[in-house]
Enzyme design. Structure first.
Site, PDB file in Angstrom:
ATOM      1  N   ASN A   1       4.147   3.853   0.939  1.00 49.56           N
ATOM      2  CA  ASN A   1       4.819   4.348   2.150  1.00 49.56           C
ATOM      3  C   ASN A   1       5.873   3.313   2.586  1.00 49.56           C
ATOM      4  OD1 ASN A   1       4.156   5.270   5.516  1.00 49.56           O
ATOM      5  ND2 ASN A   1       5.089   6.510   3.955  1.00 49.56           N
TER       6      ASN A   1
ATOM      7  N   SER B   1      12.229  -0.305   4.885  1.00 48.33           N
ATOM      8  CA  SER B   1      13.181  -1.399   4.631  1.00 48.33           C
ATOM      9  C   SER B   1      12.511  -2.775   4.635  1.00 48.33           C
ATOM     10  CB  SER B   1      14.282  -1.418   5.684  1.00 48.33           C
ATOM     11  OG  SER B   1      14.713  -0.140   5.952  1.00 48.33           O
ATOM     12  N   GLY B   2      11.412  -2.902   5.382  1.00 51.31           N
ATOM     13  CA  GLY B   2      10.705  -4.194   5.406  1.00 51.31           C
ATOM     14  C   GLY B   2      10.191  -4.542   4.008  1.00 51.31           C
ATOM     15  N   HIS B   3       9.660  -3.541   3.286  1.00 48.42           N
ATOM     16  CA  HIS B   3       9.168  -3.799   1.921  1.00 48.42           C
ATOM     17  C   HIS B   3      10.336  -4.139   0.986  1.00 48.42           C
ATOM     18  CE1 HIS B   3       5.865  -1.063   3.417  1.00 48.42           C
ATOM     19  NE2 HIS B   3       5.162  -2.056   2.941  1.00 48.42           N
TER      20      HIS B   3
ATOM     21  N   SER C   1       7.571  -0.735  10.334  1.00 46.79           N
ATOM     22  CA  SER C   1       6.181  -0.565   9.924  1.00 46.79           C
ATOM     23  C   SER C   1       5.995   0.858   9.433  1.00 46.79           C
ATOM     24  CB  SER C   1       5.266  -0.804  11.132  1.00 46.79           C
ATOM     25  OG  SER C   1       3.990  -0.283  10.891  1.00 46.79           O
ATOM     26  N   SER C   2       5.094   1.038   8.475  1.00 48.34           N
ATOM     27  CA  SER C   2       4.784   2.403   8.003  1.00 48.34           C
ATOM     28  C   SER C   2       4.247   3.221   9.174  1.00 48.34           C
ATOM     29  CB  SER C   2       3.722   2.366   6.906  1.00 48.34           C
ATOM     30  OG  SER C   2       4.152   1.546   5.862  1.00 48.34           O
ATOM     31  N   ARG C   3       3.622   2.534  10.129  1.00 46.98           N
ATOM     32  CA  ARG C   3       3.027   3.253  11.267  1.00 46.98           C
ATOM     33  C   ARG C   3       4.073   3.869  12.184  1.00 46.98           C
ATOM     34  NH1 ARG C   3      -2.457   0.462  13.081  1.00 46.98           N
ATOM     35  NH2 ARG C   3      -3.192  -0.074  11.029  1.00 46.98           N
TER      36      ARG C   3
ATOM     37  N   MET D   1       0.854  -1.197   0.000  1.00 47.38           N
ATOM     38  CA  MET D   1       0.000   0.000   0.000  1.00 47.38           C
ATOM     39  C   MET D   1       0.889   1.245   0.000  1.00 47.38           C
ATOM     40  SD  MET D   1      -3.453  -1.018   1.949  1.00 47.38           S
ATOM     41  CE  MET D   1      -2.954  -0.774   3.613  1.00 47.38           C
TER      42      MET D   1
ATOM     43  N   GLN E   1     -10.294  -2.608   2.472  1.00 43.61           N
ATOM     44  CA  GLN E   1      -9.830  -3.248   3.709  1.00 43.61           C
ATOM     45  C   GLN E   1      -9.755  -2.287   4.890  1.00 43.61           C
ATOM     46  OE1 GLN E   1      -5.964  -4.354   1.717  1.00 43.61           O
ATOM     47  NE2 GLN E   1      -5.133  -4.067   3.763  1.00 43.61           N
TER      48      GLN E   1
HETATM   49  O1  PAF Z   1      -0.096  -5.708   3.762  1.00 50.73           O
HETATM   50  C1  PAF Z   1      -0.532  -4.820   3.004  1.00 50.73           C
HETATM   51  O2  PAF Z   1       0.119  -3.816   2.753  1.00 50.73           O
HETATM   52  C2  PAF Z   1      -1.905  -4.996   2.376  1.00 50.73           C
HETATM   53  O3  PAF Z   1      -2.767  -5.662   3.222  1.00 50.73           O
HETATM   54  C3  PAF Z   1      -1.850  -5.677   0.993  1.00 50.73           C
HETATM   55  C4  PAF Z   1      -1.336  -7.102   1.089  1.00 50.73           C
HETATM   56  C5  PAF Z   1      -0.965  -4.884   0.054  1.00 50.73           C
HETATM   57  C6  PAF Z   1      -3.248  -5.745   0.380  1.00 50.73           C
HETATM   58  O4  PAF Z   1      -3.796  -4.472   0.221  1.00 50.73           O
END
Ligand code: PAF
Length: 283
Positions: free
Chosen positions: A32, A35-37, A187-189, A30, A61
């Protein structure tokens, strides 16, 4: 790196890659990014020559309109980070393109059981929205592999179940949580935390690790251990939302058959809800 926002262009690019016999790994996000991504991207690159990342803040969601509207959007910086990481395609569709008939009219995918408990109980509809978008993105990207962080433990379990139940030809690759030196899960948070809260935040992982050791050593009943963990978090400045110790495969209460349990932690630091988890092997 190709940045594509239209499903038809994405399909064309994927078709060409498939014709060349190239395997594809996919990382849905989603945005933002942190490093985790990038770790998810690296794991994807280990298994396939082509990596596709999607950036889509999925309205389906979110339970809360404010959360959706306030979700940080950092597309330019995200694309720079993905380019530097060597990603091949970034898919950045709009909500109108993904849900042309609106959310209420959208066909959905729901994984029963695993979606209804724990976080699913606190956030009704969240996992339905998540599995629906992941399913749709899988259909668009047609990946051979898809990488998901273990940090969102329940999400990962649901995606694995969906792929198995729907016989999707995709291998799900779980990726270990990336942590700051302090132990805090990335986390982005974390960006929302004040300087003071950032100093307190690592306590969540610390309390979780101690709880993990106590569960492994079977020191006392889980309910008492959870009670102590809540107290420790609250003394440190957290407001505990939920701590569960459940069977790793069913996400239901631990039984005499349980070999591995997962400790799931959720706690507020100010207005920011942080989560973390740890898998423990029971004696
Ligand atoms: O983990 C997330 O960032 C979201 O839940 C995902 C898997 C991209 C689905 O919108």
């Amino acid at each position: 790196m190709l940045v594509i926002d239209s499903p038809s262009e994405l399909r064309e690019a994927i078709k060409q890659l498939k014709q060349q016999g190239k395997a594809i790994s996919f990382i849905p996000t989603m945005g933002n990014l942190h490093s985790g991504h990038i770790e998810l991207v690296k794991q994807g690159q280990k298994v396939a020559p082509i990596t596709v990342v999607s950036i889509f803040v999925n309205p389906m969601q979110f339970n809360n309109a404010d959360d959706l509207n306030n979700y940080p959007k950092t597309l330019k910086a995200d694309c720079q980070a993905l380019q530097a990481a060597g990603v091949d395609i970034v898919f950045t569709p709009s909500s109108e393109v993904i849900y042309p008939n609106g959310l209420a009219a959208q066909t959905y995918v729901e994984v029963p059981g695993l979606s209804d408990c724990l976080e699913g109980e606190l956030r009704p509809g969240h996992f339905r929205g998540m599995s629906t978008i992941v399913n749709k993105l899988f259909n668009l990207v047609q990946p051979d592999y898809a990488c998901f962080g273990e940090k969102d433990f329940q999400q990962l379990a649901i995606v694995k179940q969906m792929v198995a139940d729907m016989a999707m030809p995709i291998e799900i690759i779980p990726v270990a949580t990336v942590r700051e030196a302090s132990g805090l899960a990335m986390s982005s948070r974390n960006n929302k935390l004040s300087e003071e809260e950032k100093l307190t935040a690592p306590l969540l992982a610390k309390v979780m690790n101690k709880l993990g050791d106590d569960v492994i050593n079977n020191t006392t009943q889980h309910s008492l251990l959870i009670h102590d963990a809540c107290r420790e978090l609250e003394t440190g400045g957290f407001d505990t939302d939920a701590i569960h110790i459940v069977d790793v495969s069913t996400l239901q209460a631990v039984t005499s058959e349980t070999k591995q349990a997962v400790i799931l932690m959720a706690a507020f630091l100010g207005a920011t809800r942080l989560i973390d988890n740890k898998v423990v092997t029971l004696n």
